[in-house]
Design an enzyme around this catalytic site. Sequence first.
Site, short mmCIF file in Angstrom:
data_model
loop_
_atom_site.label_atom_id
_atom_site.label_comp_id
_atom_site.label_asym_id
_atom_site.label_seq_id
_atom_site.Cartn_x
_atom_site.Cartn_y
_atom_site.Cartn_z
NE ARG A 22 -3.67 -0.61 2.44
CZ ARG A 22 -3.89 -1.04 3.68
NH1 ARG A 22 -3.65 -0.25 4.71
NH2 ARG A 22 -4.32 -2.27 3.91
NE ARG A 49 -7.26 5.78 2.56
CZ ARG A 49 -8.19 5.22 3.34
NH1 ARG A 49 -9.31 5.87 3.59
NH2 ARG A 49 -7.99 4.03 3.87
NE ARG A 97 -10.54 8.38 -2.44
CZ ARG A 97 -10.65 7.18 -1.91
NH1 ARG A 97 -9.56 6.49 -1.65
NH2 ARG A 97 -11.83 6.66 -1.63
CG ASP A 137 -9.77 -3.43 -4.14
OD1 ASP A 137 -10.56 -4.40 -4.05
OD2 ASP A 137 -9.42 -2.76 -3.16
CE1 TYR A 179 -13.65 -7.23 1.85
CE2 TYR A 179 -12.01 -8.92 1.41
CZ TYR A 179 -12.38 -7.75 2.03
OH TYR A 179 -11.49 -7.08 2.83
#
Length: 341
Positions: free
Chosen positions: A23, A27, A36, A73, A147
């Site tokens: 990652r 962010r 973003r 993702d 998921y």
Amino acid sequence: MPGPLLDTLNGRRATRVPLWLMRQAGRYLPEYRDLRAEAGGFLAMAYDPPLAAEITLQPIRRFGFDGAILFSDILVIPHALGQDLWFETGEGPRLAPPLIDGVWDALTEAPARLDPVYETVRLTRAALPEGVTMLGFAGSPWTVATYMVAGQGSKDQHAARELAYRDPAAFSSLIDVIERATVNYLIGQIDAGVEAVQLFDSWAGSLAPDQFERWVIAPNARIATAVHAARPEVPVIGFPKGAGAKLAAYARETGVDAIGVDETVDPLWAARALPLAMPVQGNLDPLLLLAGGEALEPRVHAILRAFSDRPHVFNLGHGVGQHTPIAHVEALIRIVRGWSG
């Protein structure tokens, strides 16, 4: 020309320990937050090849990491299998319909949804500096299935675990379809320019030992075998987060080329328990990176010492936290780059 990361994943000791972070594009970077704010939601960015390539390249420009990990993702696979996918602000991903009974064959597959990912790889690879390894990835079947069954993430993967016990034939059918799609997806990434791939099994730690063998080790072994048969030059990294003592069996039985170690694993134990000379990746606690301070350097050195007798890729035990200060990442890089053994 292969760089130190690719050399290490292929089992050769590099002149220095290569470094990348899970990652690493995200962010915590102000340049990512700026993009973003302009582009909108996560999924829109992941499916926009020029934008996704730019995001993949941002940490390479800023930090000079040895690997660039594709910005995407793990849930693009269920999306390509026909589930609807979106992200709820502050709550994470959603998939519909939930496959609570494991019945996936009513879905209409949409493999073209993966085409933007392959284009992102092509654009990124063309822009990478020489010696920086292009890394692709996919979610492992167990984690992706959790998921797909629940329609969202959960703390204990209750819905998928219960289905696997209640109707193992139905769950096995779902695992099989994810497995086939994952093999094709990884080969597609490789053909677009990826030089190594990682299998993320983020929820592997939630399973009992017999279930771990069936739903983590066996599918990952089949994926690794298929990728090696189709593209033998490309290393496969396995990352079963939370596997604990089951990590050694995973490393022996899946046939992966390198093993990711999360922060809960003692690196001294891992160095003894894992197959001799197998490349290891990890395993600094992401929360220590976030906290920084005097504890950072001795812990980094302890990890480097523990894995000093085998090929080692320095990484975190999981992804960079969104509030991690840039200065702490820079400090980590200085410590790893300054290590002389």
